[in-house]
Write an enzyme that holds these catalytic residues in place. Structure first.
Site, PDB file in Angstrom:
ATOM      1  N   THR A 122      31.351  85.150  -8.582  1.00  0.00           N
ATOM      2  CA  THR A 122      31.376  84.187  -9.675  1.00  0.00           C
ATOM      3  C   THR A 122      31.431  84.954 -10.994  1.00  0.00           C
ATOM      4  OG1 THR A 122      30.152  82.598  -8.374  1.00  0.00           O
ATOM      5  CG2 THR A 122      30.058  82.323 -10.760  1.00  0.00           C
ATOM      6  N   CYS A 263      22.322  80.679  -7.504  1.00  0.00           N
ATOM      7  CA  CYS A 263      23.560  80.244  -8.167  1.00  0.00           C
ATOM      8  C   CYS A 263      23.345  79.345  -9.376  1.00  0.00           C
ATOM      9  CB  CYS A 263      24.444  79.545  -7.152  1.00  0.00           C
ATOM     10  SG  CYS A 263      24.800  80.603  -5.748  1.00  0.00           S
TER      11      CYS A 263
HETATM   12  C1  UGA Z   1      25.213  76.044  -4.660  1.00  0.00           C
HETATM   13  C2  UGA Z   1      26.389  75.072  -4.530  1.00  0.00           C
HETATM   14  O1  UGA Z   1      25.986  73.885  -3.845  1.00  0.00           O
HETATM   15  C3  UGA Z   1      27.536  75.727  -3.765  1.00  0.00           C
HETATM   16  O2  UGA Z   1      28.663  74.844  -3.751  1.00  0.00           O
HETATM   17  C4  UGA Z   1      27.932  77.018  -4.487  1.00  0.00           C
HETATM   18  O3  UGA Z   1      28.957  77.701  -3.815  1.00  0.00           O
HETATM   19  C5  UGA Z   1      26.715  77.930  -4.558  1.00  0.00           C
HETATM   20  O4  UGA Z   1      25.668  77.258  -5.274  1.00  0.00           O
HETATM   21  C6  UGA Z   1      27.151  79.182  -5.279  1.00  0.00           C
HETATM   22  O5  UGA Z   1      27.518  79.110  -6.467  1.00  0.00           O
HETATM   23  O6  UGA Z   1      27.277  80.234  -4.634  1.00  0.00           O
HETATM   24  P1  UGA Z   1      23.213  76.808  -3.047  1.00  0.00           P
HETATM   25  O7  UGA Z   1      22.667  77.506  -4.243  1.00  0.00           O
HETATM   26  O8  UGA Z   1      23.286  77.531  -1.747  1.00  0.00           O
HETATM   27  O9  UGA Z   1      24.716  76.313  -3.349  1.00  0.00           O
HETATM   28  O10 UGA Z   1      22.316  75.549  -2.782  1.00  0.00           O
HETATM   29  P2  UGA Z   1      22.378  73.952  -2.944  1.00  0.00           P
HETATM   30  O11 UGA Z   1      22.389  73.349  -1.617  1.00  0.00           O
HETATM   31  O12 UGA Z   1      23.453  73.563  -3.882  1.00  0.00           O
HETATM   32  O13 UGA Z   1      20.952  73.689  -3.614  1.00  0.00           O
HETATM   33  C7  UGA Z   1      20.622  74.234  -4.885  1.00  0.00           C
HETATM   34  C8  UGA Z   1      19.284  73.727  -5.347  1.00  0.00           C
HETATM   35  O14 UGA Z   1      19.353  72.355  -5.711  1.00  0.00           O
HETATM   36  C9  UGA Z   1      18.171  73.827  -4.302  1.00  0.00           C
HETATM   37  O15 UGA Z   1      16.992  74.275  -4.934  1.00  0.00           O
HETATM   38  C10 UGA Z   1      18.031  72.407  -3.796  1.00  0.00           C
HETATM   39  O16 UGA Z   1      16.746  72.125  -3.302  1.00  0.00           O
HETATM   40  C11 UGA Z   1      18.315  71.632  -5.065  1.00  0.00           C
HETATM   41  N1  UGA Z   1      18.802  70.254  -4.811  1.00  0.00           N
HETATM   42  C12 UGA Z   1      20.002  70.037  -4.230  1.00  0.00           C
HETATM   43  C13 UGA Z   1      18.007  69.175  -5.202  1.00  0.00           C
HETATM   44  O17 UGA Z   1      16.887  69.349  -5.741  1.00  0.00           O
HETATM   45  N2  UGA Z   1      18.481  67.915  -5.002  1.00  0.00           N
HETATM   46  C14 UGA Z   1      19.680  67.668  -4.434  1.00  0.00           C
HETATM   47  O18 UGA Z   1      20.056  66.478  -4.287  1.00  0.00           O
HETATM   48  C15 UGA Z   1      20.455  68.759  -4.032  1.00  0.00           C
END
Ligand code: UGA
Length: 436
Positions: A122, A263
């Site tokens: 990124t 991320c």
């Molecule tokens: C995120 C993006 O979803 C990916 O598409 C992207 O490729 C990645 O970053 C990156 O840039 O490499 P990730 O960090 O693995 O992926 O995790 P997510 O599943 O997106 O969750 C991120 C955070 O948001 C977590 O702390 C999760 O608990 C929180 N979250 C997610 C919420 O609090 N509520 C939600 O509805 C969804």
């Protein structure tokens, strides 16, 4: 096609293993000799469901190998991916491009044929231009096209995301780059995964815009959750009610303790820096970053509230279930658990914890927390049990056993994985998020 993947961290390793699984001949390159030796022995540097098997299968099939030798690794490769880290630069939040630039220099110096150099890390807008300049400055006689191809993998679901992506974004400035990238992604293309070709700068910005938008969606619903608590509404129904509108969509509307991970926190900050550099403020993202930061400690205060307030909480014991920033990973980066545990310790609360995969990474970050071998040991003698991360293992706790082991039956559910009525019926005081 031979593909070289420079950087065998999370993104490089998952992408490399998946490309090999598609039938490409992949060499993963990393400067860390120890990591490469371990990978050769089948030991994964990270926890990602299914990755060890995928790597083992493709190594056995002769399509995936590991080396520390960049010149040898990129020799004969049609596509050379740069998938090294871009951490937040200490002090100012800019993405640190030292590693990306260094790889570009080495690729320029050692290139043995025409190749497409693809930035998967990124990187801020304009990095592709810099990579192109660095390679040109090396004086290489070979034809090089520099392409941007951001990843959208979620930790814990990365292999599925790679193999069945919502879209593949490719930022490219010439036909050579376009043709090679089409070949690289042909198996997915045949699977009808949409490929979006854009300019290189547009592709670089798409990555940041996507993460900033998702972070905004989460932060928005988290603020709605706070409002729900004040007005006596239910945030899960609000999320459902708005999510059924196709223009809004139901995903990423789970209220919780704030987003963490490697991320969203880093990329939102880097986007702010780019916006500042170009004198084009992104006030919404500024607000998201601030709101999310303060939310994490606020969740610690929510637990203190459940203990009866600051005075009552001093000397009591809190059990934290889940420490990683989300389930199915061992990643602790920017996890809300860190701020929550700190807030509790600052208030004189003794903290115990259990996490299925994250305790090894968590221990050095949380030296004041007693790590336990299973959830029930952590709960023993606790005045409050707090669910911080929604691991499946916590979705069906034996509430009677929890009640017997805990000193007081108090449950703070920061991920709303329990039905308040059920928990209250079992004799607990229950606090969720946004469910008055
Ligand atoms: C995120 C993006 O979803 C990916 O598409 C992207 O490729 C990645 O970053 C990156 O840039 O490499 P990730 O960090 O693995 O992926 O995790 P997510 O599943 O997106 O969750 C991120 C955070 O948001 C977590 O702390 C999760 O608990 C929180 N979250 C997610 C919420 O609090 N509520 C939600 O509805 C969804």
């Amino acid at each position: 096609m031979k593909i070289a993947m420079v950087g065998s961290g999370y993104v490089g390793l998952v992408s490399g293993a998946c490309f090999a699984d598609f039938g490409h001949d992949v060499v993963c390159i990393d400067t860390d000799q120890n990591k490469v030796d371990r990978l050769k022995d089948g030991v994964m540097p990270i926890y990602e469901p299914g990755l060890d098997q995928l790597v083992a299968n493709n190594v056995a099939a002769g399509r995936l190998s590991f080396t520390t030798d960049l010149a040898q690794g990129i020799d004969g490769a049609g596509a050379i991916f740069i998938a090294v880290g871009t951490p937040s630069r200490r002090g100012d939040g800019h993405a640190d491009l030292t590693y990306v630039h260094e790889v570009a220099r080495q690729v320029g110096d050692t290139l043995s044929g025409d190749a497409v150099v693809v930035t998967k890390s990124t990187v801020p807008v304009g990095t592709g231009d810099a990579v192109e300049r660095i390679i040109a400055d090396s004086g290489t006689a070979h034809k090089v096209s520099v392409v941007s191809n951001p990843e959208f993998l979620r930790e814990g679901a990365a292999i599925g995301d790679f193999k069945r992506p919502d879209r593949i974004v490719i930022g490219v400035e010439d036909d050579f780059g376009r043709d090679v990238m089409r070949e690289v992604y042909r198996p997915l293309f045949l699977n009808e995964s949409p490929i979006l070709f854009t300019s290189r700068r547009t592709s670089e910005l798409i990555k940041y815009a996507a993460n900033a938008f998702l972070a905004t969606k989460i932060t928005f619903i988290n603020e709605m959750a706070d409002l729900c608590e004040k007005v006596g509404a239910n945030v899960q129904d609000v999320a459902r009610g708005i999510g059924m509108d196709n223009r809004i969509g139901p995903k990423f509307l789970h209220a919780g303790p704030g987003y963490g991970g490697s991320c969203f926190p880093k990329d939102t900050l880097a986007l702010l820096k780019t916006a500042e550099d170009y004198d084009s403020p992104t006030r919404i993202v500024e607000a998201v970053v601030k709101t999310n930061d303060s939310r994490k400690r606020a969740m610690g205060r929510k637990v203190i509230e459940a203990l009866g307030g600051a005075d009552a909480a001093r000397g009591k014991k809190a059990a934290l279930l889940g420490l990683t920033f989300k389930p199915n990973t061992d990643d602790m980066r920017d996890s809300p658990a860190i701020a929550i545990a700190q807030t509790l310790s600052d208030a004189g609360v003794e903290v115990t914890a259990y996490d299925p995969e994250g305790m090894e990474q968590a221990a050095p970050l949380l030296p004041q927390v007693t790590m336990c071998d299973d959830p029930y040991t952590a709960i023993e003698g606790a005045d409050v049990v707090t669910i911080v991360t929604e691991w499946d293992a916590f979705r069906a706790l034996d509430l009677n056993r929890v009640k017997d082991l805990a000193k007081a039956p108090v449950l703070v559910d920061l991920r709303n994985i329990y039905d308040p009525q059920d928990v209250r019926a079992a004799g607990f005081a229950y606090t969720g998020v946004g469910r008055a």
